[in-house]
Scaffold this motif. Structure first.
Motif, PDB file in Angstrom:
ATOM      1  N   SER A  84       0.832  -1.198   0.000  1.00  0.00           N
ATOM      2  CA  SER A  84       0.000   0.000   0.000  1.00  0.00           C
ATOM      3  C   SER A  84       0.865   1.247   0.000  1.00  0.00           C
ATOM      4  O   SER A  84       1.966   1.250   0.562  1.00  0.00           O
ATOM      5  CB  SER A  84      -0.897   0.039   1.245  1.00  0.00           C
ATOM      6  OG  SER A  84      -1.843  -0.980   1.215  1.00  0.00           O
ATOM      7  N   LEU A  85       0.355   2.297  -0.616  1.00  0.00           N
ATOM      8  CA  LEU A  85       1.004   3.605  -0.647  1.00  0.00           C
ATOM      9  C   LEU A  85       0.033   4.623  -0.095  1.00  0.00           C
ATOM     10  O   LEU A  85      -1.177   4.488  -0.274  1.00  0.00           O
ATOM     11  CB  LEU A  85       1.376   3.990  -2.078  1.00  0.00           C
ATOM     12  CG  LEU A  85       2.245   3.019  -2.848  1.00  0.00           C
ATOM     13  CD1 LEU A  85       2.317   3.432  -4.309  1.00  0.00           C
ATOM     14  CD2 LEU A  85       3.630   2.968  -2.251  1.00  0.00           C
ATOM     15  N   TRP A  96       4.430   3.996   2.918  1.00  0.00           N
ATOM     16  CA  TRP A  96       4.149   2.748   2.218  1.00  0.00           C
ATOM     17  C   TRP A  96       4.279   1.621   3.218  1.00  0.00           C
ATOM     18  O   TRP A  96       4.888   1.781   4.274  1.00  0.00           O
ATOM     19  CB  TRP A  96       5.050   2.533   1.004  1.00  0.00           C
ATOM     20  CG  TRP A  96       6.515   2.437   1.298  1.00  0.00           C
ATOM     21  CD1 TRP A  96       7.419   3.464   1.303  1.00  0.00           C
ATOM     22  CD2 TRP A  96       7.260   1.261   1.630  1.00  0.00           C
ATOM     23  NE1 TRP A  96       8.660   2.998   1.616  1.00  0.00           N
ATOM     24  CE2 TRP A  96       8.594   1.650   1.824  1.00  0.00           C
ATOM     25  CE3 TRP A  96       6.932  -0.082   1.789  1.00  0.00           C
ATOM     26  CZ2 TRP A  96       9.608   0.745   2.170  1.00  0.00           C
ATOM     27  CZ3 TRP A  96       7.925  -0.986   2.125  1.00  0.00           C
ATOM     28  CH2 TRP A  96       9.245  -0.558   2.304  1.00  0.00           C
ATOM     29  N   SER A 125      -3.962   5.010   3.307  1.00  0.00           N
ATOM     30  CA  SER A 125      -3.289   4.317   2.209  1.00  0.00           C
ATOM     31  C   SER A 125      -4.277   3.556   1.337  1.00  0.00           C
ATOM     32  O   SER A 125      -5.400   3.255   1.738  1.00  0.00           O
ATOM     33  CB  SER A 125      -2.238   3.348   2.764  1.00  0.00           C
ATOM     34  OG  SER A 125      -2.841   2.343   3.543  1.00  0.00           O
ATOM     35  N   GLY A 133      -3.953   0.266  -1.782  1.00  0.00           N
ATOM     36  CA  GLY A 133      -3.004  -0.630  -2.411  1.00  0.00           C
ATOM     37  C   GLY A 133      -3.664  -1.885  -2.952  1.00  0.00           C
ATOM     38  O   GLY A 133      -4.891  -2.009  -2.991  1.00  0.00           O
ATOM     39  N   SER A 183       4.761  11.056   2.719  1.00  0.00           N
ATOM     40  CA  SER A 183       4.249   9.855   2.063  1.00  0.00           C
ATOM     41  C   SER A 183       4.591   8.646   2.924  1.00  0.00           C
ATOM     42  O   SER A 183       5.496   8.699   3.757  1.00  0.00           O
ATOM     43  CB  SER A 183       4.840   9.716   0.661  1.00  0.00           C
ATOM     44  OG  SER A 183       6.232   9.625   0.732  1.00  0.00           O
TER      45      SER A 183
END
Length: 169
Positions: free
Chosen positions: A41-42, A60, A161, A163, A58
């Protein structure tokens, strides 16, 4: 901190091995769980950086889990929580998930667990991790997952997030 991360990682792996052993001995039936899944996931992190100032960054994560039943799972993850300049905050988490179907191919879930985090070796700790999200299954194996996670304790961070997730069933 490295010892805490190693212990957390071993606990997640050991839990998965014990759960996988149940399948070998036939205690899991189709539809009752036994699914192994993983994903990436981002997203975006909002964290309390200095006093009351909010820092956006950000994030991840790489995660994997095991569905004990169709609605209960255990999950472990490696998180890149935030980066601010040269400082990076990472962590390893272990959590329990409870999910329920909302519509065809869509399920909502809640999670609770712990995260062991490290801030470039200068600071570290272990905090609570709470979250909620949803997974849309595109087919039997692939899905899209959106999620909100809250780290509370020494660090306070809100992580959002989206993803992809792959499951064995």
């Amino acid at each position: 901190m490295k010892k805490q991360l190693l212990i957390a990682a071993l606990a997640v792996c050991a839990t998965g091995q014990v759960m996988a052993a149940d399948d070998l001995f036939g205690s899991s039936s189709e539809g009752d769980g036994g699914t192994i899944y993983g994903g990436v996931s981002l997203g975006k992190t909002q964290a309390d950086c200095t006093g009351s100032a909010e820092c956006d960054s950000s994030n991840w994560k790489l995660y994997g889990g095991y569905e004990i039943t169709s609605d209960i799972a255990v999950e472990g993850a490696y998180h890149s929580i935030a980066s601010s300049g040269s400082n990076k905050v990472t962590g390893i988490s272990a959590a329990g998930l409870y999910s329920m179907p909302v519509a065809d191919n869509l399920e909502a879930f809640g999670k609770a667990g712990m995260i062991a985090w490290d801030s470039d070796g200068t600071d570290n700790g272990t905090d609570f991790l709470l979250g909620a999200g949803a997974t849309y299954k595109m087919d039997e194996n692939w899905g899209v997952r959106g999620e909100y996670e809250r780290i509370g304790g020494d660090i306070k961070a809100n992580m959002y997030s989206v993803g992809a997730v792959f499951s064995t069933l």
